[in-house]
Design an enzyme around this catalytic site. Structure first.
Site, PDB file in Angstrom:
ATOM      1  CG  LEU A 146      50.334  39.250  38.632  1.00  0.00           C
ATOM      2  CD1 LEU A 146      51.749  38.367  37.886  1.00  0.00           C
ATOM      3  CD2 LEU A 146      51.173  40.174  39.539  1.00  0.00           C
ATOM      4  CG  ASP A 147      47.328  45.591  37.184  1.00  0.00           C
ATOM      5  OD1 ASP A 147      46.357  45.045  37.773  1.00  0.00           O
ATOM      6  OD2 ASP A 147      47.739  46.624  37.524  1.00  0.00           O
TER       7      ASP A 147
END
Length: 288
Positions: free
Chosen positions: A135-136
């Site tokens: 996930l960023d």
């Protein structure tokens, strides 16, 4: 020392390919070709348990593992309480807050704080818990974690075979079709995302803001952000792919990993886990 381990299961390949070509982008800590060469040179990468080199060929079905030892002072361990939505002896699902890396060289990462948030697995192949997807930094939401060597391999295989259904929500800017598919080449690889607009509100500054459900069918880096920007509807708060004049200072990125659906690789039970929307989403769309 804290060991940061990432594992990748190679799907079936039509023809053999050198690891230094195949491995670009598969590890958070070696995303580029130059970074991959460095970790290969330092003997941090194994293929089926054997130390790999730039001359190693990948044929399909191998387990590629990157392990980096990071020194952390005993007096300065990162402390962060995570919300654990599901946990057993094999795997866990945790909520990732915004503004924290999943893994990497940073002091505060999700990988570094997982041991203080999860129960040790009693199984014989227990290992330090490891996130099995990305996930960023700015993205919130659900993160799937393996707690044993076998579960990490199994979960990576589920992702490789596209047997994990991920649902995201984003708030986007501008006029959009009600539904659609977005396909594009990212890092020389094909990519596909499906979307559906669930609600729209007028905005003096942005014209329209849309609550959009997103289902990525591939897992390229920054895929959803690039796809939405590419059709002229950037995600609100996206400093990299949005309009620099339309950034909300201090509000972050409005992208949320809302749900995960998969079959547990050991118990074979179906899991469909959803999480709450962040408060900043609810301030714009009160019905949430």
């Amino acid at each position: 020392m804290i060991a940061s381990t990432e594992i990748h299961i190679v799907p079936q390949l039509a023809t053999p390919v050198r690891l230094q070509e195949y491995g670009v982008g598969i590890f958070n800590r070696a995303l580029t070709k130059s970074a991959l060469k460095k970790v290969l040179k330092k003997k941090y990468v194994t293929v089926n348990g054997v130390t790999a080199t730039t001359a190693t060929f990948i044929k399909g079905g191998e387990t590629i593992q990157l392990t980096i030892q990071a020194a952390v002072s005993m007096g300065k361990r990162p402390i962060l309480r995570l919300n654990v939505l599901f946990e057993d002896e094999h795997l866990a699902i945790v909520y990732k807050p915004a503004g924290i890396l999943v893994s990497g060289n940073g002091f505060m990462t999700i990988a570094h704080v997982l041991p203080q948030n999860l129960k040790p697995s009693p199984l014989s192949d227990a290992t330090a818990p490891q996130p099995v997807h990305r996930l960023d930094y700015a993205t919130t939401g659900l993160l799937l974690v393996g707690k044993t060597s076998s579960s990490i391999r199994d979960l990576n295989r589920l992702f490789a075979n596209k047997n994990v259904k991920k649902t995201y929500y984003a708030i986007t800017i501008g006029e959009m079709n009600a539904t659609g598919e977005i396909s594009a080449t990212i890092d020389d690889k094909s990519s596909l995302s499906k979307y559906a607009v669930k609600a729209t509100v007028p905005s003096k500054r942005f014209g329209k803001l849309n609550l959009v459900r997103l289902n990525p069918k591939t897992g390229r880096r920054h895929q959803l952000r690039k796809h939405l920007s590419g059709i002229g509807n950037p995600i609100l708060g996206d400093r990299d792919y949005g309009d620099k004049d339309l950034i909300l200072k201090g509000k972050g990125l409005y992208l949320h990993a809302y749900a995960l659906k998969f079959v547990h690789p050991v118990t074979l039970e179906s899991h469909h886990v959803v999480t709450e929307f962040p408060q900043r989403f609810k301030k714009i769309f009160e019905q949430l």
